[in-house]
Motif scaffolding. Sequence first.
Motif, PDB file in Angstrom:
ATOM      1  N   ASP A  45       0.739  -1.143  -0.011  1.00 43.62           N
ATOM      2  CA  ASP A  45       0.097  -0.087  -0.025  1.00 43.62           C
ATOM      3  C   ASP A  45       0.759   1.289   0.085  1.00 43.62           C
ATOM      4  O   ASP A  45       0.319   2.245  -0.026  1.00 43.62           O
ATOM      5  CB  ASP A  45      -0.863  -0.120   1.285  1.00 43.62           C
ATOM      6  CG  ASP A  45      -0.400  -0.024   2.507  1.00 43.62           C
ATOM      7  OD1 ASP A  45       1.018  -0.124   2.478  1.00 43.62           O
ATOM      8  OD2 ASP A  45      -1.058  -0.490   3.576  1.00 43.62           O
ATOM      9  N   GLU A  46       2.423   0.958   0.138  1.00 43.58           N
ATOM     10  CA  GLU A  46       2.957   2.253   0.041  1.00 43.58           C
ATOM     11  C   GLU A  46       3.684   2.498  -1.372  1.00 43.58           C
ATOM     12  O   GLU A  46       4.365   3.510  -1.630  1.00 43.58           O
ATOM     13  CB  GLU A  46       4.305   2.279   1.141  1.00 43.58           C
ATOM     14  CG  GLU A  46       3.747   2.288   2.381  1.00 43.58           C
ATOM     15  CD  GLU A  46       4.818   2.160   3.558  1.00 43.58           C
ATOM     16  OE1 GLU A  46       5.933   1.937   3.131  1.00 43.58           O
ATOM     17  OE2 GLU A  46       4.601   2.187   4.785  1.00 43.58           O
ATOM     18  N   VAL A  47       3.530   1.345  -2.122  1.00 50.14           N
ATOM     19  CA  VAL A  47       4.028   1.379  -3.445  1.00 50.14           C
ATOM     20  C   VAL A  47       3.376   2.306  -4.428  1.00 50.14           C
ATOM     21  O   VAL A  47       1.875   2.287  -4.814  1.00 50.14           O
ATOM     22  CB  VAL A  47       4.117   0.012  -4.175  1.00 50.14           C
ATOM     23  CG1 VAL A  47       4.515   0.400  -5.547  1.00 50.14           C
ATOM     24  CG2 VAL A  47       5.050  -0.807  -3.282  1.00 50.14           C
ATOM     25  N   TYR A  48       4.066   3.208  -5.171  1.00 47.28           N
ATOM     26  CA  TYR A  48       3.368   4.107  -6.379  1.00 47.28           C
ATOM     27  C   TYR A  48       3.383   3.377  -7.623  1.00 47.28           C
ATOM     28  O   TYR A  48       2.594   3.279  -8.055  1.00 47.28           O
ATOM     29  CB  TYR A  48       3.916   5.412  -6.488  1.00 47.28           C
ATOM     30  CG  TYR A  48       3.516   6.320  -5.416  1.00 47.28           C
ATOM     31  CD1 TYR A  48       2.664   7.352  -5.588  1.00 47.28           C
ATOM     32  CD2 TYR A  48       3.823   6.112  -3.778  1.00 47.28           C
ATOM     33  CE1 TYR A  48       1.874   8.174  -4.602  1.00 47.28           C
ATOM     34  CE2 TYR A  48       3.250   6.913  -3.134  1.00 47.28           C
ATOM     35  CZ  TYR A  48       2.477   8.013  -3.270  1.00 47.28           C
ATOM     36  OH  TYR A  48       2.053   8.988  -2.419  1.00 47.28           O
ATOM     37  N   TYR A  49       4.588   2.944  -8.185  1.00 43.81           N
ATOM     38  CA  TYR A  49       4.623   2.290  -9.270  1.00 43.81           C
ATOM     39  C   TYR A  49       6.058   1.389  -9.301  1.00 43.81           C
ATOM     40  O   TYR A  49       7.115   1.608  -8.305  1.00 43.81           O
ATOM     41  CB  TYR A  49       4.874   3.123 -10.614  1.00 43.81           C
ATOM     42  CG  TYR A  49       5.784   4.184 -10.470  1.00 43.81           C
ATOM     43  CD1 TYR A  49       7.127   4.035 -11.254  1.00 43.81           C
ATOM     44  CD2 TYR A  49       5.636   5.623  -9.841  1.00 43.81           C
ATOM     45  CE1 TYR A  49       8.098   4.986 -11.264  1.00 43.81           C
ATOM     46  CE2 TYR A  49       6.344   6.338 -10.007  1.00 43.81           C
ATOM     47  CZ  TYR A  49       7.818   6.160 -10.669  1.00 43.81           C
ATOM     48  OH  TYR A  49       8.718   7.370 -10.805  1.00 43.81           O
ATOM     49  N   ILE A  50       6.258   0.727 -10.291  1.00 42.05           N
ATOM     50  CA  ILE A  50       7.517  -0.066 -10.677  1.00 42.05           C
ATOM     51  C   ILE A  50       7.758   0.073 -11.723  1.00 42.05           C
ATOM     52  O   ILE A  50       7.097   0.063 -12.741  1.00 42.05           O
ATOM     53  CB  ILE A  50       7.181  -1.798 -10.283  1.00 42.05           C
ATOM     54  CG1 ILE A  50       6.485  -2.053  -8.818  1.00 42.05           C
ATOM     55  CG2 ILE A  50       8.497  -2.399 -10.243  1.00 42.05           C
ATOM     56  CD1 ILE A  50       5.203  -2.179  -8.777  1.00 42.05           C
ATOM     57  N   GLU A  51       9.218   0.366 -11.998  1.00 42.45           N
ATOM     58  CA  GLU A  51       9.893   0.927 -13.126  1.00 42.45           C
ATOM     59  C   GLU A  51      10.977  -0.134 -13.463  1.00 42.45           C
ATOM     60  O   GLU A  51      11.751  -0.592 -12.916  1.00 42.45           O
ATOM     61  CB  GLU A  51      10.405   2.450 -13.273  1.00 42.45           C
ATOM     62  CG  GLU A  51      11.052   2.641 -14.366  1.00 42.45           C
ATOM     63  CD  GLU A  51      11.850   4.006 -14.187  1.00 42.45           C
ATOM     64  OE1 GLU A  51      12.370   4.539 -14.923  1.00 42.45           O
ATOM     65  OE2 GLU A  51      11.744   4.420 -12.989  1.00 42.45           O
ATOM     66  N   SER A  52      11.014  -0.657 -14.791  1.00 38.52           N
ATOM     67  CA  SER A  52      11.912  -1.485 -15.270  1.00 38.52           C
ATOM     68  C   SER A  52      13.406  -0.931 -15.651  1.00 38.52           C
ATOM     69  O   SER A  52      13.352   0.316 -16.116  1.00 38.52           O
ATOM     70  CB  SER A  52      11.493  -2.107 -16.789  1.00 38.52           C
ATOM     71  OG  SER A  52      12.564  -2.994 -17.227  1.00 38.52           O
ATOM     72  N   LEU A  53      14.434  -1.615 -15.023  1.00 35.80           N
ATOM     73  CA  LEU A  53      15.666  -1.101 -15.242  1.00 35.80           C
ATOM     74  C   LEU A  53      16.442  -2.393 -16.115  1.00 35.80           C
ATOM     75  O   LEU A  53      17.591  -2.684 -15.540  1.00 35.80           O
ATOM     76  CB  LEU A  53      16.359  -0.860 -13.820  1.00 35.80           C
ATOM     77  CG  LEU A  53      15.777   0.665 -13.315  1.00 35.80           C
ATOM     78  CD1 LEU A  53      16.556   0.670 -11.918  1.00 35.80           C
ATOM     79  CD2 LEU A  53      15.733   1.764 -13.900  1.00 35.80           C
ATOM     80  N   LYS A  54      15.704  -2.821 -16.702  1.00 39.10           N
ATOM     81  CA  LYS A  54      16.309  -4.038 -17.569  1.00 39.10           C
ATOM     82  C   LYS A  54      16.328  -5.287 -16.686  1.00 39.10           C
ATOM     83  O   LYS A  54      15.459  -5.702 -16.402  1.00 39.10           O
ATOM     84  CB  LYS A  54      17.805  -3.707 -18.382  1.00 39.10           C
ATOM     85  CG  LYS A  54      17.773  -2.673 -19.421  1.00 39.10           C
ATOM     86  CD  LYS A  54      18.963  -2.535 -20.087  1.00 39.10           C
ATOM     87  CE  LYS A  54      18.954  -1.517 -21.298  1.00 39.10           C
ATOM     88  NZ  LYS A  54      20.138  -1.522 -22.126  1.00 39.10           N
ATOM     89  N   ASP A  55      17.584  -5.653 -16.151  1.00 34.61           N
ATOM     90  CA  ASP A  55      17.518  -6.969 -15.218  1.00 34.61           C
ATOM     91  C   ASP A  55      17.147  -6.572 -13.842  1.00 34.61           C
ATOM     92  O   ASP A  55      17.280  -7.414 -12.904  1.00 34.61           O
ATOM     93  CB  ASP A  55      19.053  -7.447 -15.365  1.00 34.61           C
ATOM     94  CG  ASP A  55      19.308  -8.095 -16.614  1.00 34.61           C
ATOM     95  OD1 ASP A  55      18.332  -8.543 -17.328  1.00 34.61           O
ATOM     96  OD2 ASP A  55      20.503  -8.252 -17.042  1.00 34.61           O
ATOM     97  N   TYR A  56      17.001  -5.173 -13.646  1.00 35.93           N
ATOM     98  CA  TYR A  56      16.715  -4.576 -12.155  1.00 35.93           C
ATOM     99  C   TYR A  56      15.409  -4.127 -12.352  1.00 35.93           C
ATOM    100  O   TYR A  56      14.794  -3.952 -13.438  1.00 35.93           O
ATOM    101  CB  TYR A  56      17.555  -3.799 -11.671  1.00 35.93           C
ATOM    102  CG  TYR A  56      19.036  -4.667 -11.444  1.00 35.93           C
ATOM    103  CD1 TYR A  56      19.180  -4.970  -9.939  1.00 35.93           C
ATOM    104  CD2 TYR A  56      20.003  -5.025 -12.361  1.00 35.93           C
ATOM    105  CE1 TYR A  56      20.295  -5.590  -9.533  1.00 35.93           C
ATOM    106  CE2 TYR A  56      20.845  -5.581 -11.949  1.00 35.93           C
ATOM    107  CZ  TYR A  56      21.366  -6.102 -10.689  1.00 35.93           C
ATOM    108  OH  TYR A  56      22.406  -6.413 -10.243  1.00 35.93           O
TER     109      TYR A  56
END
Length: 229
Positions: free
Chosen positions: A146-157
């Motif tokens: 519930d604290e996460v806004y978004y997840i962004e791809s950094l290729k392998d991370y």
Amino acid sequence: MIIEDEPIAAEVLEDYIHQVPFLNLKDICSDAIFALEKLRETPIDVLFLDIHLPKLKGLDFLRSIQQPPQTILTTAYDQYALDAFEVNVVDYLLKPIEFSRFLKAVNKLQRPDGYVVKSTVATNNSTERPFHFFNVNKRMIKVYFDEVYYIESLKDYSRIVTKDGHVVTRGQIHEMETFFPPEAFLRIHRSYIVSIEKIKAYSAVEVQVGDKVLPIGRSYKGLVSRVLS
């Protein structure tokens, strides 16, 4: 326990194991003879076992144990699958092993009574806030969903952006989708997953999450429209 004679393959498995909270790596053995000695000394619940090992092959090793631990085979060869399942392995992973496939295999394991899985999804009867532990520089960091806004791809991370900052963890964005509940998170782009709750506004081409405006990928427009309209 990992039984693997290829250092790079063993390192990949070690990294994957550290990312799964209910797994605890006890040992790494480069051959099956050494592993037999270790099994006499240390109780082991799960083996990650290579088939092509020096001195004693993986399947022969498995047949030599009267009551073997749960075993997931790891190999570059697919021709041993039938023999493998005849000795009741949990799964058969072909190298190179993707983390998502690894995760699918370990979720088949029977957990010992009392084993606490440090990852939870909210239920109607639970007051526990859902969270997951992510591996960040060899430390397991708790992230509340519930604290996460978004997840962004950094290729392998992947970068997990929260209200207090962000954490960067190893794992491609499609692997991150396995951790976050689909009813609460939406893939809007090949590089972004967003919290539906944190969306402030959206249009046909972008989504505003908090103060951040993120693009909607062409192939995700239909999905975004169906979920948000």
